[in-house]
Design a protein around this motif. Structure first.
Motif, PDB file in Angstrom:
ATOM      1  N   PRO A 161      44.131  17.917  34.861  1.00  9.65           N
ATOM      2  CA  PRO A 161      43.785  18.018  36.291  1.00  9.65           C
ATOM      3  C   PRO A 161      42.536  17.222  36.651  1.00  9.65           C
ATOM      4  CG  PRO A 161      44.435  20.166  35.467  1.00  9.65           C
ATOM      5  CD  PRO A 161      44.338  19.254  34.271  1.00  9.65           C
ATOM      6  N   ALA A 162      41.531  17.220  35.761  1.00 15.42           N
ATOM      7  CA  ALA A 162      40.302  16.473  36.039  1.00 15.42           C
ATOM      8  C   ALA A 162      40.571  14.970  36.029  1.00 15.42           C
ATOM      9  CB  ALA A 162      39.237  16.819  35.007  1.00 15.42           C
ATOM     10  N   PHE A 163      41.374  14.509  35.037  1.00 13.77           N
ATOM     11  CA  PHE A 163      41.698  13.084  34.958  1.00 13.77           C
ATOM     12  C   PHE A 163      42.578  12.659  36.134  1.00 13.77           C
ATOM     13  CE2 PHE A 163      44.230   9.502  33.290  1.00 13.77           C
ATOM     14  CZ  PHE A 163      43.187   8.625  33.048  1.00 13.77           C
ATOM     15  N   LYS A 164      43.530  13.503  36.501  1.00 10.92           N
ATOM     16  CA  LYS A 164      44.395  13.223  37.656  1.00 10.92           C
ATOM     17  C   LYS A 164      43.570  13.143  38.935  1.00 10.92           C
ATOM     18  CE  LYS A 164      48.162  15.296  40.347  1.00 10.92           C
ATOM     19  NZ  LYS A 164      49.040  16.487  40.480  1.00 10.92           N
ATOM     20  N   HIS A 165      42.607  14.052  39.066  1.00 15.73           N
ATOM     21  CA  HIS A 165      41.745  14.072  40.237  1.00 15.73           C
ATOM     22  C   HIS A 165      40.950  12.768  40.344  1.00 15.73           C
ATOM     23  CE1 HIS A 165      39.347  15.839  43.430  1.00 15.73           C
ATOM     24  NE2 HIS A 165      38.242  15.519  42.775  1.00 15.73           N
ATOM     25  N   PHE A 166      40.469  12.264  39.198  1.00 12.50           N
ATOM     26  CA  PHE A 166      39.713  11.016  39.191  1.00 12.50           C
ATOM     27  C   PHE A 166      40.590   9.836  39.637  1.00 12.50           C
ATOM     28  CE2 PHE A 166      38.950   7.171  36.569  1.00 12.50           C
ATOM     29  CZ  PHE A 166      37.813   6.715  37.228  1.00 12.50           C
ATOM     30  N   ILE A 167      41.805   9.727  39.080  1.00 10.97           N
ATOM     31  CA  ILE A 167      42.703   8.626  39.423  1.00 10.97           C
ATOM     32  C   ILE A 167      43.084   8.675  40.907  1.00 10.97           C
ATOM     33  CG2 ILE A 167      44.994   7.645  39.029  1.00 10.97           C
ATOM     34  CD1 ILE A 167      43.097   7.025  36.783  1.00 10.97           C
ATOM     35  N   GLU A 168      43.417   9.869  41.405  1.00  6.70           N
ATOM     36  CA  GLU A 168      43.792  10.002  42.817  1.00  6.70           C
ATOM     37  C   GLU A 168      42.614   9.695  43.729  1.00  6.70           C
ATOM     38  OE1 GLU A 168      45.351  13.958  43.056  1.00  6.70           O
ATOM     39  OE2 GLU A 168      47.413  13.300  42.593  1.00  6.70           O
ATOM     40  N   ASN A 169      41.413  10.140  43.343  1.00  9.97           N
ATOM     41  CA  ASN A 169      40.219   9.850  44.137  1.00  9.97           C
ATOM     42  C   ASN A 169      39.920   8.358  44.170  1.00  9.97           C
ATOM     43  OD1 ASN A 169      39.759  12.435  44.933  1.00  9.97           O
ATOM     44  ND2 ASN A 169      37.969  12.777  43.639  1.00  9.97           N
ATOM     45  N   LEU A 170      40.129   7.694  43.035  1.00  7.98           N
ATOM     46  CA  LEU A 170      39.887   6.255  42.968  1.00  7.98           C
ATOM     47  C   LEU A 170      40.868   5.506  43.873  1.00  7.98           C
ATOM     48  CD1 LEU A 170      38.172   4.064  41.708  1.00  7.98           C
ATOM     49  CD2 LEU A 170      39.735   4.002  39.764  1.00  7.98           C
ATOM     50  N   LYS A 171      42.129   5.940  43.892  1.00  8.11           N
ATOM     51  CA  LYS A 171      43.115   5.333  44.787  1.00  8.11           C
ATOM     52  C   LYS A 171      42.740   5.559  46.248  1.00  8.11           C
ATOM     53  CE  LYS A 171      47.124   5.605  41.677  1.00  8.11           C
ATOM     54  NZ  LYS A 171      48.463   6.193  41.455  1.00  8.11           N
ATOM     55  N   ASP A 172      42.290   6.778  46.560  1.00  6.39           N
ATOM     56  CA  ASP A 172      41.861   7.072  47.933  1.00  6.39           C
ATOM     57  C   ASP A 172      40.644   6.237  48.318  1.00  6.39           C
ATOM     58  OD1 ASP A 172      43.876   8.897  48.341  1.00  6.39           O
ATOM     59  OD2 ASP A 172      42.667  10.648  47.801  1.00  6.39           O
ATOM     60  N   ASP A 173      39.716   6.075  47.372  1.00  8.07           N
ATOM     61  CA  ASP A 173      38.529   5.259  47.643  1.00  8.07           C
ATOM     62  C   ASP A 173      38.897   3.831  48.009  1.00  8.07           C
ATOM     63  OD1 ASP A 173      36.826   7.328  47.210  1.00  8.07           O
ATOM     64  OD2 ASP A 173      36.296   6.782  45.163  1.00  8.07           O
ATOM     65  N   ILE A 174      39.893   3.296  47.315  1.00  2.00           N
ATOM     66  CA  ILE A 174      40.331   1.924  47.580  1.00  2.00           C
ATOM     67  C   ILE A 174      40.946   1.818  48.980  1.00  2.00           C
ATOM     68  CG2 ILE A 174      41.956   0.123  46.873  1.00  2.00           C
ATOM     69  CD1 ILE A 174      41.560   1.267  43.968  1.00  2.00           C
ATOM     70  N   ASN A 175      41.809   2.801  49.326  1.00  2.00           N
ATOM     71  CA  ASN A 175      42.398   2.803  50.670  1.00  2.00           C
ATOM     72  C   ASN A 175      41.335   2.974  51.745  1.00  2.00           C
ATOM     73  OD1 ASN A 175      45.035   2.536  49.695  1.00  2.00           O
ATOM     74  ND2 ASN A 175      45.313   4.726  49.484  1.00  2.00           N
ATOM     75  N   ASN A 176      40.376   3.868  51.501  1.00  2.00           N
ATOM     76  CA  ASN A 176      39.309   4.109  52.471  1.00  2.00           C
ATOM     77  C   ASN A 176      38.419   2.886  52.647  1.00  2.00           C
ATOM     78  OD1 ASN A 176      40.401   6.639  52.425  1.00  2.00           O
ATOM     79  ND2 ASN A 176      38.662   7.640  51.445  1.00  2.00           N
ATOM     80  N   ALA A 177      38.174   2.179  51.528  1.00  2.00           N
ATOM     81  CA  ALA A 177      37.321   0.989  51.590  1.00  2.00           C
ATOM     82  C   ALA A 177      37.939  -0.075  52.485  1.00  2.00           C
ATOM     83  CB  ALA A 177      37.109   0.432  50.182  1.00  2.00           C
ATOM     84  N   GLU A 178      39.265  -0.228  52.410  1.00  2.00           N
ATOM     85  CA  GLU A 178      39.929  -1.210  53.265  1.00  2.00           C
ATOM     86  C   GLU A 178      39.829  -0.803  54.735  1.00  2.00           C
ATOM     87  OE1 GLU A 178      44.247  -3.401  53.981  1.00  2.00           O
ATOM     88  OE2 GLU A 178      44.083  -1.768  52.526  1.00  2.00           O
ATOM     89  N   LEU A 179      40.013   0.482  55.030  1.00  3.17           N
ATOM     90  CA  LEU A 179      39.891   0.961  56.412  1.00  3.17           C
ATOM     91  C   LEU A 179      38.475   0.767  56.945  1.00  3.17           C
ATOM     92  CD1 LEU A 179      41.970   4.257  56.186  1.00  3.17           C
ATOM     93  CD2 LEU A 179      42.544   2.287  57.585  1.00  3.17           C
ATOM     94  N   LYS A 180      37.478   1.009  56.086  1.00  3.70           N
ATOM     95  CA  LYS A 180      36.086   0.900  56.527  1.00  3.70           C
ATOM     96  C   LYS A 180      35.663  -0.542  56.779  1.00  3.70           C
ATOM     97  CE  LYS A 180      34.336   5.208  54.570  1.00  3.70           C
ATOM     98  NZ  LYS A 180      33.396   5.840  53.616  1.00  3.70           N
ATOM     99  N   LEU A 181      36.440  -1.497  56.273  1.00  3.50           N
ATOM    100  CA  LEU A 181      36.134  -2.898  56.568  1.00  3.50           C
ATOM    101  C   LEU A 181      36.225  -3.180  58.065  1.00  3.50           C
ATOM    102  CD1 LEU A 181      38.048  -4.830  53.740  1.00  3.50           C
ATOM    103  CD2 LEU A 181      35.589  -4.505  53.941  1.00  3.50           C
ATOM    104  N   TYR A 182      37.081  -2.420  58.764  1.00  2.27           N
ATOM    105  CA  TYR A 182      37.323  -2.659  60.187  1.00  2.27           C
ATOM    106  C   TYR A 182      36.671  -1.606  61.082  1.00  2.27           C
ATOM    107  CZ  TYR A 182      41.015  -5.472  58.068  1.00  2.27           C
ATOM    108  OH  TYR A 182      41.704  -6.371  57.309  1.00  2.27           O
ATOM    109  N   SER A 183      36.004  -0.624  60.499  1.00  2.00           N
ATOM    110  CA  SER A 183      35.453   0.465  61.306  1.00  2.00           C
ATOM    111  C   SER A 183      34.189   0.024  62.028  1.00  2.00           C
ATOM    112  CB  SER A 183      35.161   1.676  60.423  1.00  2.00           C
ATOM    113  OG  SER A 183      34.120   1.387  59.512  1.00  2.00           O
TER     114      SER A 183
END
Length: 348
Positions: free
Chosen positions: A224-246
């Motif tokens: 669960p901890a490793f899964k949480h890290f991978i999912e968070n990293l994927k979310d961070d990447i998606n969020n970073a792209e959105l924040k480029l235009y914010s």
């Protein structure tokens, strides 16, 4: 539009003067005057219309040049930066002991290499520079090595279900956790082309492994901890792209207006609180940004048909939408297929 309005106002004033002159002319001179005025008017109209069309074409060409530059840059990037080594070498900016390293912002820039962004490179680098992740280091305490980058990118491409199966297979005592050696064995099974990389000293001593298994490698990590890290990293990447235009603006400056009858009761009261927003046009751009270079131009044309493209959406809601779509992508695709079959195979 301003040019046309100016021409119409000027034409109306000229018309008044012409009528005044026309009334005071003798009958024999009126026909010649009318012919001369008609000719002069047609020439002026042609000149004004040509000038207006030229300016309009110039504005369109300028806008198209900006889009063309970003498209050409996107095609060149996806054509010449294909392998992970090429992507790393193009973005690594820090040298330590003869080895090149990525900053955390550079790490995200590498991940977004295949994404179309009509934003200047320096602006992208500036906006991504504030990215932090506890497993990649905080502040300026850690740099990402080439080996660490390659292993993390490969992990992001492995489905969570595959990770869970491999994790369970290596958990011999069924404790729900695996040690450092078992983790390295999992990497060898899931990512066989990284066998040489995981034995690299820069990876063995990386903060990524130390955060999971401790300085001496004696700790264990649960799935669960490793899964949480991978999912968070994927979310961070998606969020970073959105924040480029914010953009940061107050709620009063956003497109969400308060009805006039609510204002006397305190609704819509001015506040200094700032919130991040993204326009609907830029939000749509993030959905097609991973389109192949051959199709990106036609995909960009569809954005121009969005209703109210400049309407602002709170960044938090945009991030939530992105998370829902990425988390339930398979279910959404299954639902679309069923819908298509239920409507005679019609496309969606």
């Amino acid at each position: 539009l301003r040019a046309k309005m100016f021409a119409m106002n000027r034409a109306s004033s000229i018309r008044l003067h012409v009528r005044h002159v026309y009334r005071h002319l003798e009958a024999k001179d009126r026909s010649n005057f009318a012919k001369i005025f008609a000719f002069a008017g047609s020439v002026s109209l042609i000149y004004l219309s040509n000038d207006f069309e030229a300016k309009k074409t110039q504005c369109k060409a300028k806008k198209k040049d900006v889009e063309d530059v970003s498209l050409v840059e996107y095609r060149n990037r996806t054509k010449h930066l294909v392998t992970l080594d090429q992507i790393f070498n193009a973005n690594a900016s820090v040298e330590r002991n003869g080895e090149m390293y990525l900053t955390r912002g550079g790490f995200l820039q590498c991940i977004l290499n295949h994404v179309y962004t009509p934003i200047d490179k320096e602006e992208v680098k500036l906006k991504l520079s504030s990215y932090e992740n506890p497993h990649l280091g905080a502040g300026h305490s850690h740099l990402v090595s080439k080996t660490e980058f390659k292993v993390l990118v490969k992990f992001l491409a492995v489905p969570i279900a595959h990770l869970e199966v491999a994790f369970s297979a290596l958990d011999a005592d069924e404790s729900g956790t695996i040690c450092k050696n078992e983790f390295i064995a999992m990497v060898e099974r899931l990512i066989p082309d990284c066998i040489n990389d995981i034995n690299d000293p820069t990876f063995i001593d990386s903060l990524f492994l130390k955060s999971w298994f401790g300085e001496d490698g004696s700790k264990s990590v649960s799935f669960p901890a490793f899964k949480h890290f991978i999912e968070n990293l994927k979310d961070d990447i998606n969020n970073a792209e959105l924040k480029l235009y914010s953009t940061l603006s107050s709620p009063n400056n956003s497109s969400f207006s308060v009805p006039f009858w609510k204002k006397p009761f305190g609704f819509g009261k001015k506040t200094d609180e700032k919130t991040e927003y993204i326009t609907r046009k830029n939000l749509a751009l993030t959905f097609i940004s991973s389109t192949s270079p051959k199709r990106i131009a036609s995909a960009l044309l569809k954005i121009h048909h969005i209703e109210k493209p400049d309407l602002e959406v709170p960044l938090k809601e945009a991030i939530l939408l992105q998370h829902i779509l990425t988390s339930h992508c398979d279910q959404i695709m299954d639902a679309l297929v069923l819908f298509s079959k239920g409507h005679g195979g019609r496309g969606i």
